[in-house]
Scaffold this active site. Structure first.
Site, short mmCIF file in Angstrom:
data_model
loop_
_atom_site.label_atom_id
_atom_site.label_comp_id
_atom_site.label_asym_id
_atom_site.label_seq_id
_atom_site.Cartn_x
_atom_site.Cartn_y
_atom_site.Cartn_z
N THR A 240 50.63 20.68 33.95
CA THR A 240 51.36 21.89 34.37
C THR A 240 51.84 21.72 35.81
OG1 THR A 240 50.09 23.27 32.86
CG2 THR A 240 51.10 24.39 34.74
N ALA B 28 44.98 14.24 31.80
CA ALA B 28 43.81 13.46 31.36
C ALA B 28 43.23 13.98 30.06
CB ALA B 28 42.74 13.49 32.45
N HIS B 29 43.26 15.33 29.87
CA HIS B 29 42.43 15.88 28.79
C HIS B 29 43.03 15.81 27.40
CE1 HIS B 29 44.11 20.12 28.26
NE2 HIS B 29 44.71 19.77 29.37
N THR C 70 42.42 17.48 49.15
CA THR C 70 41.50 16.37 48.88
C THR C 70 41.50 16.06 47.40
OG1 THR C 70 40.16 17.08 50.74
CG2 THR C 70 39.10 15.60 49.16
N CYS D 275 48.02 27.55 24.55
CA CYS D 275 48.34 28.42 25.68
C CYS D 275 48.94 29.73 25.18
CB CYS D 275 49.35 27.76 26.59
SG CYS D 275 49.00 26.05 26.88
C1 LIG Z 1 53.53 18.97 26.33
C2 LIG Z 1 52.56 19.55 27.32
N1 LIG Z 1 52.91 19.66 28.59
C3 LIG Z 1 52.08 20.17 29.52
C4 LIG Z 1 50.83 20.61 29.19
C5 LIG Z 1 49.93 21.16 30.26
O1 LIG Z 1 48.92 20.26 30.56
P1 LIG Z 1 47.67 20.66 31.48
O2 LIG Z 1 46.71 21.38 30.59
O3 LIG Z 1 47.12 19.36 31.96
O4 LIG Z 1 48.17 21.50 32.59
C6 LIG Z 1 50.40 20.53 27.85
C7 LIG Z 1 49.07 21.02 27.46
O5 LIG Z 1 48.90 21.77 26.54
C8 LIG Z 1 51.29 19.98 26.89
O6 LIG Z 1 50.95 19.88 25.61
#
Ligand SMILES: Cc1ncc(COP(=O)(O)O)c(C=O)c1O
Length: 378
Positions: free
Chosen positions: A70, A199-200, A235, A323
């Site tokens: 994000t 990363a996740h 940091t 989300c």
């Molecule tokens: C295509 C895409 N972009 C961005 C994100 C956001 O990632 P983060 O959770 O690392 O902010 C996601 C996570 O659901 C995603 O699927």
């Protein structure tokens, strides 16, 4: 627990867990400190940076660690566009199915008077390349299209889109969050200029990600500070970054395992079709999707209700994107595919993690007829 929600987040991999536990057992000083402990932390940080850079085919370029994709998306858009002071000269082309973090950028830019063109998709979620070419007939500042669509698992033609963007004079940003470990990713070869990573989605921890920049690509920071070469103040999250690097070092093994996941996903789809009428969203040729996602709509079934009913059976899936599923909003991706708001509230997404097994699929297929009977409206 059966976890089929890998596109929301993936289980922490053993590699990432071990790397973070080992790092936690030591004292990691501030990588900006001049003393030996600080320099040891700096060395660990730079080692992690090299691992991530190599894993995504980005050598020669730069990795800026962030709090996730994000932030990387926000940094990419802000960082590329902030250099252009004359707002009337900025023009951005993106798609209607980007992640909400890009949608937020579109909204903010439009409110400030900037022209943003959102290229549509067809009813299966495939990008309309003719509309894309048409949108790029005018000089453009930034083009931003994701590599893998998170709700449908579709793979977009990144190299082709980057080449088209460059002809229009634009910088090409790719939200590659869902790509690593799912499709081969070679950022240098793809012609991408800027790419967002997280990363996740590949067995790393949440709250850490990166923005990759091609060599020579300029960027204005969102947060001022001397860290990350002046491109991201604060940091560094060194524990998270070490976890991310360990996760990214597993990409070849994850990629090699994708045919197994595709087999499991296909078995899930075959079993679901045998239960009764159902529609597949993002129904494209196998080479146009990752193979680990199944997005379906059952008649008279609300996606969020099904998610809650499956959760009672200890099965984790999503209604659209994670989300958006906390809210009752219809999926903007299914709306973009031409579905009505009611239809777009009915999608259910199964996304298989690396760890998924045939037993998971069998168990879900046994549960589904009962759960569907409970949540189906008459
Ligand atoms: C295509 C895409 N972009 C961005 C994100 C956001 O990632 P983060 O959770 O690392 O902010 C996601 C996570 O659901 C995603 O699927």
């Amino acid at each position: 627990m059966i976890y089929l929600d890998a596109n929301a987040t993936t289980p922490l991999s053993q590699e990432a867990g071990n790397a973070m536990s080992a790092a936690m057992a030591q004292f990691l000083a501030n990588p900006s400190s001049l003393h030996g402990r600080g320099q040891a932390a700096r060395a660990a940080l730079e080692g992690a940076r090299r691992v991530v850079l190599t894993a995504v085919g980005g050598t020669g370029g730069k990795i800026v660690f962030t709090s996730g994709a994000t932030e990387a998306n926000a940094l990419a858009w802000h960082g590329v566009l902030a250099a252009r002071r004359e707002k009337h000269l900025i023009r951005v082309v993106t798609s209607t199915v980007e992640h909400p973090s890009i949608g937020a950028q579109v909204k903010a830019l439009r409110e400030s008077g900037v022209e943003v063109v959102e290229v549509p998709v067809d009813r299966h979620g495939q990008l309309d390349l003719a509309a894309f070419a048409h949108a790029l007939q005018q000089p453009t500042t930034l083009v931003s299209v994701m590599a893998v669509q998170n709700e449908l698992g579709l793979v977009y033609p990144t190299a082709e889109l980057a080449a088209m963007a460059h002809v229009a004079g634009a910088v090409f940003h790719c939200d590659a969050t869902q790509a690593p470990g799912r499709i081969p990713l070679d950022l240098n070869a793809l012609g991408v200029d800027v790419a967002s990573l997280s990363a996740h989605k590949v067995g790393g921890p949440t709250g850490v990600g990166a923005l990759w920049l091609r060599r020579g690509q300029g960027l204005q920071p969102l947060i001022a500070g001397h860290q990350e070469d002046g491109l991201r103040g604060g940091t560094e999250n060194i524990l998270g970054i070490l976890g991310m690097a360990a996760a990214f070092s597993t990409l070849p093994a994850r990629l090699a395992h994708m045919p197994v996941l595709r087999g499991l996903r296909d078995a899930l789809w075959a079993g679901i079709q045998a239960i009764g009428p159902v529609q597949r969203n993002g129904d494209v040729a196998p080479d146009l999707e990752t193979g680990h996602v199944l997005n379906v709509t059952w008649p008279n079934v609300d996606g969020a209700r099904l998610v809650r009913a499956l959760d009672l059976e200890d099965v984790c899936v999503s209604a659209g994107a994670a989300c958006a599923s906390g809210t009752q909003e219809p999926s903007h991706v299914l709306l973009a595919c031409g579905q009505t708001p009611r239809e777009a509230r009915s999608g259910s997404r199964f996304s298989l993690p690396h760890e998924a097994t045939a037993a998971d699929v069998t168990a879900v297929l046994e549960l589904l007829p009962h759960v569907l009977a409970r949540v189906q409206r008459p």
